[in-house]
Design a protein around this motif. Structure first.
Motif, PDB file in Angstrom:
ATOM      1  N   GLN A  67      -6.861  -9.327  -9.549  1.00 17.52           N
ATOM      2  CA  GLN A  67      -6.982  -8.171 -10.447  1.00 17.52           C
ATOM      3  C   GLN A  67      -5.760  -7.273 -10.354  1.00 17.52           C
ATOM      4  O   GLN A  67      -5.323  -6.678 -11.353  1.00 17.52           O
ATOM      5  N   ALA A  68      -5.171  -7.160  -9.163  1.00 15.30           N
ATOM      6  CA  ALA A  68      -3.952  -6.361  -9.001  1.00 15.30           C
ATOM      7  C   ALA A  68      -2.791  -6.968  -9.791  1.00 15.30           C
ATOM      8  O   ALA A  68      -1.954  -6.239 -10.337  1.00 15.30           O
ATOM      9  N   LEU A  69      -2.714  -8.292  -9.855  1.00 18.87           N
ATOM     10  CA  LEU A  69      -1.674  -8.937 -10.658  1.00 18.87           C
ATOM     11  C   LEU A  69      -1.818  -8.571 -12.128  1.00 18.87           C
ATOM     12  O   LEU A  69      -0.827  -8.377 -12.838  1.00 18.87           O
ATOM     13  N   ILE A  70      -3.047  -8.463 -12.573  1.00 15.01           N
ATOM     14  CA  ILE A  70      -3.314  -8.110 -13.968  1.00 15.01           C
ATOM     15  C   ILE A  70      -3.044  -6.636 -14.217  1.00 15.01           C
ATOM     16  O   ILE A  70      -2.325  -6.258 -15.149  1.00 15.01           O
ATOM     17  N   ASP A  71      -3.599  -5.778 -13.357  1.00 14.72           N
ATOM     18  CA  ASP A  71      -3.522  -4.330 -13.578  1.00 14.72           C
ATOM     19  C   ASP A  71      -2.147  -3.759 -13.280  1.00 14.72           C
ATOM     20  O   ASP A  71      -1.666  -2.882 -14.007  1.00 14.72           O
ATOM     21  N   GLU A  97       0.868  -5.651 -12.326  1.00 16.10           N
ATOM     22  CA  GLU A  97       2.042  -6.452 -12.683  1.00 16.10           C
ATOM     23  C   GLU A  97       2.054  -6.836 -14.154  1.00 16.10           C
ATOM     24  O   GLU A  97       3.018  -7.432 -14.635  1.00 16.10           O
ATOM     25  N   GLY A  98       0.985  -6.502 -14.877  1.00 13.75           N
ATOM     26  CA  GLY A  98       0.942  -6.781 -16.308  1.00 13.75           C
ATOM     27  C   GLY A  98       0.891  -8.251 -16.654  1.00 13.75           C
ATOM     28  O   GLY A  98       1.284  -8.659 -17.749  1.00 13.75           O
ATOM     29  N   LEU A  99       0.391  -9.093 -15.726  1.00 20.46           N
ATOM     30  CA  LEU A  99       0.332 -10.527 -15.976  1.00 20.46           C
ATOM     31  C   LEU A  99      -0.933 -10.880 -16.772  1.00 20.46           C
ATOM     32  O   LEU A  99      -1.960 -10.212 -16.627  1.00 20.46           O
ATOM     33  N   PRO A 100      -0.866 -11.914 -17.605  1.00 20.87           N
ATOM     34  CA  PRO A 100      -1.996 -12.222 -18.498  1.00 20.87           C
ATOM     35  C   PRO A 100      -3.244 -12.633 -17.726  1.00 20.87           C
ATOM     36  O   PRO A 100      -3.188 -13.544 -16.887  1.00 20.87           O
ATOM     37  N   PHE A 110       0.848  -1.194   0.000  1.00 21.38           N
ATOM     38  CA  PHE A 110       0.000   0.000   0.000  1.00 21.38           C
ATOM     39  C   PHE A 110       0.882   1.242   0.000  1.00 21.38           C
ATOM     40  O   PHE A 110       1.788   1.337   0.824  1.00 21.38           O
ATOM     41  N   PRO A 111       0.678   2.184  -0.912  1.00 22.52           N
ATOM     42  CA  PRO A 111      -0.291   2.130  -2.012  1.00 22.52           C
ATOM     43  C   PRO A 111       0.197   1.228  -3.137  1.00 22.52           C
ATOM     44  O   PRO A 111       1.398   1.022  -3.298  1.00 22.52           O
ATOM     45  N   ASP A 112      -0.740   0.688  -3.889  1.00 25.21           N
ATOM     46  CA  ASP A 112      -0.444  -0.251  -4.972  1.00 25.21           C
ATOM     47  C   ASP A 112      -0.662   0.462  -6.304  1.00 25.21           C
ATOM     48  O   ASP A 112      -1.735   1.027  -6.531  1.00 25.21           O
ATOM     49  N   ALA A 113       0.324   0.440  -7.166  1.00 24.77           N
ATOM     50  CA  ALA A 113       0.226   1.169  -8.433  1.00 24.77           C
ATOM     51  C   ALA A 113       0.892   0.367  -9.540  1.00 24.77           C
ATOM     52  O   ALA A 113       1.793  -0.429  -9.285  1.00 24.77           O
ATOM     53  N   PRO A 114       0.468   0.568 -10.787  1.00 23.89           N
ATOM     54  CA  PRO A 114       1.083  -0.154 -11.903  1.00 23.89           C
ATOM     55  C   PRO A 114       2.557   0.205 -12.058  1.00 23.89           C
ATOM     56  O   PRO A 114       2.977   1.332 -11.788  1.00 23.89           O
ATOM     57  N   SER A 115       3.337  -0.767 -12.499  1.00 22.39           N
ATOM     58  CA  SER A 115       4.758  -0.561 -12.776  1.00 22.39           C
ATOM     59  C   SER A 115       5.049  -1.097 -14.172  1.00 22.39           C
ATOM     60  O   SER A 115       5.000  -2.311 -14.397  1.00 22.39           O
ATOM     61  N   ARG A 116       5.342  -0.212 -15.097  1.00 21.77           N
ATOM     62  CA  ARG A 116       5.630  -0.632 -16.469  1.00 21.77           C
ATOM     63  C   ARG A 116       6.904  -1.475 -16.511  1.00 21.77           C
ATOM     64  O   ARG A 116       6.978  -2.474 -17.241  1.00 21.77           O
TER      65      ARG A 116
END
Length: 388
Positions: A163-167, A169-172, A132-138
């Motif tokens: 959903q956090a893994l998808i949003d 971490e960019g996981l499929p 926390f906080p959780d945010a996307p990392s390109r």
């Protein structure tokens, strides 16, 4: 603090069962750590489990070692520690590990990195919660896609975590699954007959006090300050309301200071780390959690299994566990007034306590059993072993 796993016979070097190498940050006191402890003990009749700890052995790790399990400290250094990845690879090779089971993101990254360019050992990644906080990392998303292999499996302990893994971490999405956490529901129904009287006497609570219990490490993410404010507000309407805080951690001094400032010493007691969770729950009338970040908390499952109505903040996967007003009560993070109102509502209606607690217990048995969780991971192990 959470229920302990029963001692079982560890697997040994002559064990012919498939070997699973669990990889985790540390084995202190926490939800992910307790689950690893439970998994290696309860699944030792089917798999030989060894554990690689990146940062700290911890009390759970020491108990596992004392019981004969292999627990290796890899002494991870800050940053991208390729030396740690090499040590992990060597440890897994030494013990003939056929699968890595990585708990949380950094152990997942180290397990993937340990394979290098040519390694084929599959990784099962369980994400237990999010920072926390959780945010996307390109950057992480690119690295994850590059290192991920076809045979790897990706699990979130709840829908929000998945959903956090998808949003972030960019996981499929097609490869991210959900396996809900589980606890031994029978253990939570095995409190001592005298638990309610004995525990209340220990902490100076009267028989007719309305006691809420909060089981959580004393960490800023658990936001005990909001819980203290909720009790301070609730006591204006319900003078006999009490809070028993179970756990320990860095925030203890700050919590004690607030208790003194708000003159709450008669209403709030600090129990420290305890192992008699079933007894503590049996002595209580409700369960309180004020976290600002969670996955699928084992402590809520334990409370539900013990038929306690739950009052909690609606963060992480908690709304997947609780239906508002039916199997518990939810409030926004840091909303002490809403938490207080729910506690007062329960204090004023024993019938509501009973109905909400009963529904919570049904949900726990339906969705969050230890047997269900272990069976789900067992199926994944078998599918990964077969594919390999």
């Amino acid at each position: 603090m959470l229920q302990a796993a029963p001692t079982t016979q560890p697997s040994n070097t002559t064990d012919t069962h498939p070997t699973i190498c669990h990889v985790i940050h540390a084995l202190g006191v926490g939800g992910a750590e307790v689950l690893v402890d439970v998994m290696v003990r309860r699944m030792s009749d089917r798999y030989r489990c060894v554990i690689a700890v990146l940062d700290e052995i911890g009390p759970i790790g020491e108990r596992l070692r004392a019981d004969g399990f292999v627990v290796e400290h890899l002494h991870r250094q800050p940053g991208i520690d390729r030396g740690c990845a090499r040590r992990l690879h060597a440890f897994a090779d030494q013990h003939g590990a056929e699968i890595f089971h990585a708990h949380q993101y950094t152990p997942f990254f180290q397990a993937m990195l340990s394979r290098g360019l040519t390694g084929s050992r599959p990784v099962l990644f369980t994400e237990h919660g999010r920072h926390f906080p959780d945010a996307p990392s390109r950057k992480r998303s690119i690295v994850n896609r590059l290192l991920l292999r076809k045979q790897d499996r990706l699990v979130g302990v709840g829908g929000a975590v998945r959903q956090a893994l998808i949003d972030n971490e960019g996981l499929p999405p097609s490869r991210c699954e959900v396996v809900y956490n589980g606890v031994d529901l029978d253990d939570l129904a095995s409190a001592a007959d005298d638990a309610r009287i004995r525990i209340r006497q220990e902490f100076g609570f009267a028989a007719d006090d309305f006691v809420a219990v909060q089981v959580a490490r004393l960490h800023e993410l658990k936001d005990h300050q909001t819980a203290l404010k909720a009790i301070d507000e609730a006591r204006q309407t319900a003078p006999n309301i009490r809070l028993l805080i179970v756990g320990d951690g860095d925030e203890r001094a700050a919590i004690e200071q607030t208790i003194a400032q708000l003159n709450l010493a008669d209403h709030i007691k600090l129990a420290g780390t305890r192992s008699d969770i079933a007894d503590l729950l049996a002595a209580s009338d409700a369960f309180l959690l004020s976290s600002i970040s969670e996955g699928i908390p084992l402590t809520i499952i334990e409370a539900m299994a013990a038929c306690l109505p739950v009052v909690s903040t609606a963060v992480g996967g908690i709304p997947e566990m609780i239906t508002q007003g039916n199997s518990g009560f939810l409030a926004d993070a840091r909303d002490h007034a809403a938490l207080a109102a729910s506690l007062v509502q329960l204090q004023q209606s024993p019938a509501l306590c009973l109905s909400v607690g009963s529904e919570g217990r049904a949900v726990a048995h339906r969705t969050f059993s230890l047997a269900g969780m272990l069976n789900a991971y067992g199926r994944m192990y078998e599918e990964m072993l077969h594919a390999r």
